[in-house]
Scaffold this active site. Structure first.
Site, mmCIF file in Angstrom:
data_model
loop_
_atom_site.group_PDB
_atom_site.id
_atom_site.type_symbol
_atom_site.label_atom_id
_atom_site.label_comp_id
_atom_site.label_asym_id
_atom_site.label_seq_id
_atom_site.Cartn_x
_atom_site.Cartn_y
_atom_site.Cartn_z
ATOM 1 N N HIS A 1 3.542 -14.358 16.058
ATOM 2 C CA HIS A 1 3.724 -13.580 14.825
ATOM 3 C C HIS A 1 2.439 -13.476 14.004
ATOM 4 O O HIS A 1 2.261 -14.219 13.039
ATOM 5 C CB HIS A 1 4.771 -14.267 13.941
ATOM 6 N N GLU B 1 1.810 -11.476 11.772
ATOM 7 C CA GLU B 1 2.183 -11.062 10.406
ATOM 8 C C GLU B 1 2.489 -12.259 9.510
ATOM 9 O O GLU B 1 2.642 -12.103 8.308
ATOM 10 C CB GLU B 1 3.368 -10.081 10.451
ATOM 11 N N SER C 1 16.609 -10.630 19.030
ATOM 12 C CA SER C 1 16.502 -9.423 19.868
ATOM 13 C C SER C 1 17.852 -8.787 20.192
ATOM 14 O O SER C 1 17.937 -7.567 20.312
ATOM 15 C CB SER C 1 15.723 -9.734 21.142
ATOM 16 N N ARG D 1 13.403 -15.572 27.261
ATOM 17 C CA ARG D 1 13.648 -15.836 25.834
ATOM 18 C C ARG D 1 13.604 -17.334 25.550
ATOM 19 O O ARG D 1 13.923 -18.138 26.418
ATOM 20 C CB ARG D 1 15.029 -15.313 25.421
ATOM 21 N N GLY E 1 12.580 -11.345 15.075
ATOM 22 C CA GLY E 1 13.930 -11.467 14.518
ATOM 23 C C GLY E 1 14.823 -11.972 15.626
ATOM 24 O O GLY E 1 14.467 -12.909 16.330
ATOM 25 N N CYS F 1 7.393 -10.892 19.290
ATOM 26 C CA CYS F 1 8.464 -11.854 19.556
ATOM 27 C C CYS F 1 9.761 -11.144 19.987
ATOM 28 O O CYS F 1 9.836 -10.672 21.108
ATOM 29 C CB CYS F 1 8.646 -12.766 18.348
ATOM 30 N N ARG G 1 10.648 -19.911 18.193
ATOM 31 C CA ARG G 1 11.618 -19.663 19.280
ATOM 32 C C ARG G 1 11.154 -18.485 20.142
ATOM 33 O O ARG G 1 11.892 -17.531 20.399
ATOM 34 C CB ARG G 1 13.023 -19.418 18.711
#
Ligand code: GLN
Length: 192
Positions: free
Chosen positions: A172, A174, A50, A107, A48, A80, A137
């Site tokens: 990710h 997921e 941070s 980041r 998402g 992430c 990202r």
């Protein structure tokens, strides 16, 4: 398995993690309040944004609760943005973080032109061939302490690290149908 897996549902892609655990016959639940987080046998901090997740963590009074969970040896996995929040150091940023893992992250580290991409990664401890990894990202890890173990790299960049009960991935799992990294996380119970 009868474990209560909590997925931090403050912001980001928590629903996708819940779906992935369901495929492994695990009951994963969205958690938000300190009392819910405290009851978890394992916790996922999803991708998402941070700084947003960090602010909400503080607002919901979760900072100490998550640190306590970790001290009890509860498996915690950050993907992430979650990886950024687990890191002790974030290059060039003083944003709030949990700071549980002895790693330094950068980041949005892959640069603008490749903000999002996919790659096949070989992950230590995950058998059955490379895992297709989605990077959005994404951060990468620029330094790891002596307690942290590197599990995967993309080219020469560190993108997955474990430190005891703590797991962090820059990508990710997921967002794909491959549930082997979720399975790896569940196996961390056996090695507790
Ligand atoms: N770039 C985001 C951040 O720095 C992380 C992106 C993600 O979680 N997909 O918080």
């Amino acid at each position: 398995m009868n474990l209560r897996i909590g997925v931090l549902a403050l912001q980001g892609d928590f629903a996708e993690h819940i779906r992935a655990f369901a495929e492994l016959d695990c009951q994963a639940v969205p958690v938000k309040r300190a009392a819910e987080v405290r009851e978890c046998d394992a916790l996922v901090i999803p991708g998402g944004e941070s700084t947003t997740i960090g602010k909400l963590c503080q607002r919901f009074g979760l900072d100490e609760t998550i640190v306590e969970l970790s001290e009890r040896g509860t498996p915690i996995w950050g993907t992430c943005a979650g990886m950024i929040l687990l890191a002790k150091e974030i290059e060039g940023s003083d944003q709030w973080r949990l700071g549980l893992m002895d790693i330094t992250v950068q980041r949005n580290a892959f640069g603008r032109q490749v903000d999002s991409f996919e790659a096949d990664l070989t992950i230590e401890g995950v058998t059955g061939g490379p895992v297709r990894a989605v990077f959005i990202r994404a951060p990468f890890v620029t330094e790891v302490g002596s307690d942290a173990q590197v599990l995967a790299r993309f080219e020469d960049k560190i993108v997955m690290v474990r430190q005891g009960n703590l797991l962090a991935s820059a990508f990710h799992p997921e967002l794909t149908d491959d549930i082997r990294v979720h399975e790896y996380f569940l196996n961390m119970f056996d090695s507790k």
